[in-house]
Design an enzyme around this catalytic site. Structure first.
Site, PDB file in Angstrom:
ATOM      1  N   ASP A 270      36.226  42.899  33.964  1.00  0.00           N
ATOM      2  CA  ASP A 270      37.130  44.052  33.867  1.00  0.00           C
ATOM      3  C   ASP A 270      37.018  44.770  32.520  1.00  0.00           C
ATOM      4  OD1 ASP A 270      38.064  43.662  36.409  1.00  0.00           O
ATOM      5  OD2 ASP A 270      39.799  42.489  35.788  1.00  0.00           O
TER       6      ASP A 270
ATOM      7  N   SER B 107      33.782  35.325  42.257  1.00  0.00           N
ATOM      8  CA  SER B 107      34.954  36.166  42.473  1.00  0.00           C
ATOM      9  C   SER B 107      36.225  35.333  42.500  1.00  0.00           C
ATOM     10  CB  SER B 107      34.817  36.938  43.790  1.00  0.00           C
ATOM     11  OG  SER B 107      36.070  37.507  44.132  1.00  0.00           O
TER      12      SER B 107
ATOM     13  N   GLN C 248      39.080  36.509  43.074  1.00  0.00           N
ATOM     14  CA  GLN C 248      39.913  36.981  44.182  1.00  0.00           C
ATOM     15  C   GLN C 248      39.604  36.179  45.441  1.00  0.00           C
ATOM     16  OE1 GLN C 248      39.019  41.158  44.412  1.00  0.00           O
ATOM     17  NE2 GLN C 248      40.348  41.675  42.703  1.00  0.00           N
TER      18      GLN C 248
HETATM   19  C1  S3P Z   1      40.795  39.517  39.742  1.00  0.00           C
HETATM   20  C2  S3P Z   1      39.490  39.156  39.709  1.00  0.00           C
HETATM   21  C3  S3P Z   1      38.404  40.077  39.385  1.00  0.00           C
HETATM   22  C4  S3P Z   1      38.923  41.318  38.663  1.00  0.00           C
HETATM   23  C5  S3P Z   1      40.140  41.882  39.280  1.00  0.00           C
HETATM   24  C6  S3P Z   1      41.250  40.852  39.343  1.00  0.00           C
HETATM   25  C7  S3P Z   1      41.791  38.527  40.189  1.00  0.00           C
HETATM   26  O1  S3P Z   1      37.766  40.476  40.581  1.00  0.00           O
HETATM   27  O2  S3P Z   1      37.908  42.297  38.639  1.00  0.00           O
HETATM   28  O3  S3P Z   1      40.614  42.992  38.515  1.00  0.00           O
HETATM   29  O4  S3P Z   1      42.995  38.718  39.962  1.00  0.00           O
HETATM   30  O5  S3P Z   1      41.373  37.511  40.769  1.00  0.00           O
HETATM   31  P1  S3P Z   1      36.628  39.554  41.239  1.00  0.00           P
HETATM   32  O6  S3P Z   1      37.132  38.186  41.158  1.00  0.00           O
HETATM   33  O7  S3P Z   1      36.458  39.990  42.651  1.00  0.00           O
HETATM   34  O8  S3P Z   1      35.412  39.825  40.388  1.00  0.00           O
END
Ligand code: S3P
Length: 459
Positions: free
Chosen positions: A334, A185, A187
């Site tokens: 995504d 992830s 995020q």
């Molecule tokens: C994102 C990471 C992805 C993606 C989200 C944006 C980011 O999520 O699905 O739309 O900006 O870091 P995850 O990292 O939780 O999979």
């Protein structure tokens, strides 16, 4: 805050059908992931900067709102050519990173998982008590994965049985951390990186699969000691950031809609200008090429932390089925609803596995894709971690989005590409979360409007 204009859903929610041709040159909104990070990092940095975000969607505006709640003096003004400039006065004043003004902060993260997770990391560095809430969809998304490492760094973080709301009480310095992420992830990785700016020593984060590397690129470009080596990111704290202005390039996940539409459409030639060419975001190009699509990439001089360029996609011969599993699935996270449309228009049986993470996105995207693919006439089978699909007899369909922007766009593309004979979307406005100008671009490429954008491949 002034927003340029709202997207125009298809005429009064009427059916979307395939146009005779799909042609034109467009620019998609600025990349959502980079926009969040550029705004937050400049707010934490020393100095002033301007972050230029083309057609910011609901999620990015949520991050702007969160910074305002922290007392960051953002003045969103000066719309030029669909861009809003955010002159952010960085609060860094010699301390490692800025201390924001408010001590008791309630953040509404609305539909934005990225806002919630990144701000959990930022809040861990602040002498404040921060409560982070979401809309009904976000309140169902897992947050222990971000709370747990930040606790180990020394912040007080609570969740409601692993779900929002989160309450964070930060401290400085935080402890440096060596952490293995249970899921790939970006995020969570980004949240830990923001916290690690205020930690004493070297923090390392190892991911089990590929993730986008925007945090590393941006923070390094702004002066932090940060590096990625394979699946390991290392960041040394405490570290300040130097404010730097940037124009955020176009979002490859938004461009993805047109790559799939044009690859399937029998008479298509679409160019998307000024997109981030970050290799961690281009997995869809490889997948579509493997399926038989014709996609050209022309790099340009970006001047910021990201490589930038133009994409051109033209009608391919019949696309062929594909099987996707393992690490490359995380890199497509995504784009997977759009990949489902490409699969449903291809020859043969396609299969997606190892994508269970889709069940905890803005909606359960496996259930949603399967239900709507079945509605458009595809032969589809739900798997615990993906789907199996082959082309069926296209039908007129009503699509249920559950308010999920990526589902709405994927099934609009199903209609445009002839995977459905027509589609009515229950909530066309939800595309604004990431792609405010989606319906206008759809009309432009369908020949109902003709843009005159300068530059770009072949022009
Ligand atoms: C994102 C990471 C992805 C993606 C989200 C944006 C980011 O999520 O699905 O739309 O900006 O870091 P995850 O990292 O939780 O999979």
């Amino acid at each position: 805050m002034r927003v340029p204009w709202r997207t125009r859903p298809p005429s009064a929610g009427g059916p979307i059908r395939a146009p005779a041709t799909l042609r034109g040159v467009i620019r998609v909104p600025s990349d959502k992931s980079i926009s969040h990070r550029a705004l937050i990092a400049n707010a934490l940095a020393e100095g002033e900067s301007t972050v230029s975000v083309r057609a910011p969607g609901g999620d990015v505006l949520t991050t702007v709102g969160a910074l305002v709640r922290f007392g960051v003096p953002i003045d969103a003004h000066g719309m030029v050519d669909n861009e809003i400039h955010f002159p952010v006065s960085g609060g860094g004043t010699g301390d490692a990173i800025a201390t924001f003004r408010r001590r008791e902060v309630e953040l509404s993260c609305r539909n934005s998982g990225t806002t919630m997770r990144l701000f959990t990391g930022v809040s861990a560095t602040q002498p404040a008590r921060v409560t982070l809430r979401g809309d009904p969809s976000l309140e169902l998304r897992p947050m222990e994965r971000v709370a747990s490492p930040l606790r180990r760094m020394g912040a007080a973080v609570t969740t409601e049985n692993g779900l929002p709301p989160l309450v964070v009480e930060g401290r400085r310095p935080l402890r440096a951390l060596h952490h293995d992420l249970p899921v790939a992830s970006a995020q969570v990785l980004g949240a830990i990186c923001f916290a690690a700016l205020a930690a004493d020593g070297e923090t390392t984060v190892t991911t089990p699969g590929p993730t986008r590397d925007h945090t590393e690129r941006l923070l390094g470009w702004m002066g932090a000691e940060i590096a990625r080596d394979g699946r390991v990111t290392t960041i040394r704290g405490p570290s300040g950031l130097r404010a730097r202005s940037l124009v955020v390039p176009g979002d490859p996940s938004s461009a993805a809609a047109w790559l799939v539409a044009a690859a399937l459409h029998p008479d298509a030639d679409v160019r998307v200008l000024g997109v981030s060419l970050n290799p961690t975001r281009l997995a869809l190009v490889d997948v579509l090429r493997e399926m038989g699509a014709t996609i050209e990439i022309e790099p340009r001089d970006g001047g910021g932390p990201e490589p930038v360029g133009d994409l051109r996609v033209r009608t391919a011969g019949q696309l062929q089925a594909i099987e996707l599993r393992g690490g490359r699935v995380a890199a497509l996270i995504d784009e997977l609803p759009l990949v489902a449309i490409a699969m449903a228009g291809a020859d043969g049986v396609s299969e997606l596995r190892d994508a269970a993470e889709l069940r905890v996105k803005e909606s359960d995207r496996i259930a949603s894709v399967v239900c709507n693919l079945s509605a458009v006439g595809a032969e589809v089978h739900e798997l615990p971690d993906g789907w199996r699909v082959r082309r069926g007899r296209p039908r007129d369909a009503n699509v249920t989005t559950d308010g999920d922007h990526r589902i709405a766009m994927a099934f609009a593309i199903a209609a445009l590409a002839g995977v459905a004979t027509s589609v009515v979307i229950d909530d066309p406005g939800c595309v604004e979360i990431s792609y405010r100008t989606f319906w206008r671009d759809l009309e432009t490429l369908s020949g109902r409007e003709h843009p005159s954008l300068p530059g770009g491949l072949g022009s």
